[in-house]
Design a protein around this motif. Structure first.
Motif, mmCIF file in Angstrom:
data_model
loop_
_atom_site.group_PDB
_atom_site.id
_atom_site.type_symbol
_atom_site.label_atom_id
_atom_site.label_comp_id
_atom_site.label_asym_id
_atom_site.label_seq_id
_atom_site.Cartn_x
_atom_site.Cartn_y
_atom_site.Cartn_z
ATOM 1 N N GLU A 162 0.842 -1.200 0.000
ATOM 2 C CA GLU A 162 0.000 0.000 0.000
ATOM 3 C C GLU A 162 0.875 1.246 0.000
ATOM 4 O O GLU A 162 1.888 1.321 0.693
ATOM 5 N N ASP A 164 1.962 5.173 0.606
ATOM 6 C CA ASP A 164 1.815 6.178 1.647
ATOM 7 C C ASP A 164 1.127 7.392 1.021
ATOM 8 O O ASP A 164 1.733 8.089 0.199
ATOM 9 N N GLN A 165 -0.117 7.636 1.401
ATOM 10 C CA GLN A 165 -0.862 8.717 0.757
ATOM 11 C C GLN A 165 -0.264 10.083 1.056
ATOM 12 O O GLN A 165 -0.476 11.028 0.292
ATOM 13 N N SER A 166 0.497 10.188 2.143
ATOM 14 C CA SER A 166 1.165 11.471 2.403
ATOM 15 C C SER A 166 2.200 11.756 1.318
ATOM 16 O O SER A 166 2.445 12.916 0.962
ATOM 17 N N LEU A 168 1.827 10.842 -1.845
ATOM 18 C CA LEU A 168 1.043 11.302 -2.990
ATOM 19 C C LEU A 168 0.656 12.764 -2.816
ATOM 20 O O LEU A 168 0.773 13.569 -3.752
ATOM 21 N N ASN A 196 -9.919 1.642 -4.086
ATOM 22 C CA ASN A 196 -8.849 2.631 -3.882
ATOM 23 C C ASN A 196 -8.804 3.682 -4.975
ATOM 24 O O ASN A 196 -8.296 4.780 -4.766
ATOM 25 N N THR A 200 -8.844 7.478 -3.704
ATOM 26 C CA THR A 200 -7.749 8.358 -4.108
ATOM 27 C C THR A 200 -8.256 9.584 -4.854
ATOM 28 O O THR A 200 -7.796 10.707 -4.617
ATOM 29 N N LEU A 203 -9.784 11.858 -2.291
ATOM 30 C CA LEU A 203 -8.759 12.472 -1.451
ATOM 31 C C LEU A 203 -8.121 13.664 -2.163
ATOM 32 O O LEU A 203 -7.984 14.750 -1.582
#
Length: 321
Positions: A162, A164-166, A168, A196, A200, A203
């Motif tokens: 997975e 790390d959305q930080s 992105l 997802n 995403t 987000l």
């Protein structure tokens, strides 16, 4: 973006932009090197079929991706039509200088959302990639080129799992700081799922209300078109695809083909969307690519044709007994 996005604002809500990436993402993983003249022939066939936007090639090091070493020659040979919009990947200042000397309309910066894949793909850290954006942008804009921002492994990394959305968010923030709001989310190894993709997209829209999203999806696990449907539901109206389903990343384990252009066009047409691309012409492009590579491509429309393509009853046997 120039003509491509300006006209998009006036189109109906059922219009979808399909960006053909077969001669870039499609060919970069192939061992067979297609001559520049044949690539130009394929690209001109794409344009004749109604494909307006094409990611033609990449200005990466010819040593790293020898299949695309002829980028400038190919771009010089393309027969444009009104509305044709050509882009290319541009990894660094040297690549930007090469691109600036061509007729390409836009340069695509790119970076991986995972640290491990960025080091494999670009041989540098995420921070170093971000630090290198500004001089590339300066070269491209000085030459009158548009600049777009690309991401790889945006929905999952084959090395880290997975993402790390930080990471992105900070990458997209770096693009926005440079005035780049056209962002491609790359599903490099087909790890995107309907859930997802939805998460995403929401987000990024929450954090960057003005973002212009493009989904670059692969069909590695058979859910590429399902992810398109979710993207459409979330208001995305721009998708990358590759003729015949060709493609994959040479620097990622398990990477296989992009979503197929012809299959995507069929899905969109049967769902009430318009693209301006002739499906029959797109199938002819895929057949030309098959012939050039001397191998069968995974696209399904290539084999089956549209659902109302009729066949003679005499062409199949009659059940006996």
């Amino acid at each position: 973006m120039k003509d491509a996005n300006q006209s998009q604002a006036t189109r109906a809500g059922n219009w979808v932009d399909v960006v053909e990436v077969g001669t870039r993402d499609g060919l970069q993983i192939e061992s067979r090197i297609i001559p520049a003249a044949r690539k130009i022939e394929i690209l001109n066939k794409m344009i004749a079929s109604g494909m307006r936007e094409i990611e033609v090639t990449s200005f990466v090091s010819p040593k790293a991706v020898p299949q695309l070493a002829d980028a400038a020659e190919v771009l010089a040979g393309i027969e444009r039509r009104a509305g044709t919009y050509l882009s290319a990947l541009v990894p660094n200042v040297k690549g930007a200088e090469r691109a600036a000397a061509t007729g390409v309309d836009a340069g695509m910066l790119f970076i991986s959302v995972s640290e491990t894949h960025n080091r494999k793909n670009l041989n540098r850290s995420i921070d170093d990639s971000i630090a290198g954006f500004a001089p590339v942008v300066e070269v491209l804009r000085a030459a009158g080129k548009d600049v777009m921002g690309g991401t790889a492994v945006a929905f999952g990394c084959p090395f880290e799992g997975e993402i790390d959305q930080s990471n992105l968010l900070r990458i997209v923030h770096a693009y926005f700081d440079l005035g780049i709001d056209h962002i491609t989310l790359g599903d490099t190894t087909g790890m995107a799922t309907p859930n997802n993709v939805r998460q995403t997209v929401r987000l990024l829209r929450q954090h960057f209300p003005g973002i212009k999203l493009n989904l670059h999806l692969h069909n590695t696990r058979g859910v590429g078109l399902a992810n398109v449907v979710v993207g459409l539901e979330e208001g995305v109206r721009r998708f990358d695809s590759s003729c015949g389903g060709l493609g994959g990343c040479p620097f990622a384990a398990g990477a296989t083909g992009n979503i197929c252009t012809e299959d995507l066009l069929y899905l969109l047409a049967e769902s009430g969307y318009e693209t301006g691309i002739d499906l029959g012409g797109a199938i002819d492009v895929a057949l030309m690519m098959e012939q050039s590579l001397e191998k069968r491509l995974p696209g399904q429309m290539l084999r089956a044709g549209p659902r109302l393509k009729l066949h003679s009853a005499d062409a199949v046997p009659t059940a006996a007994g």
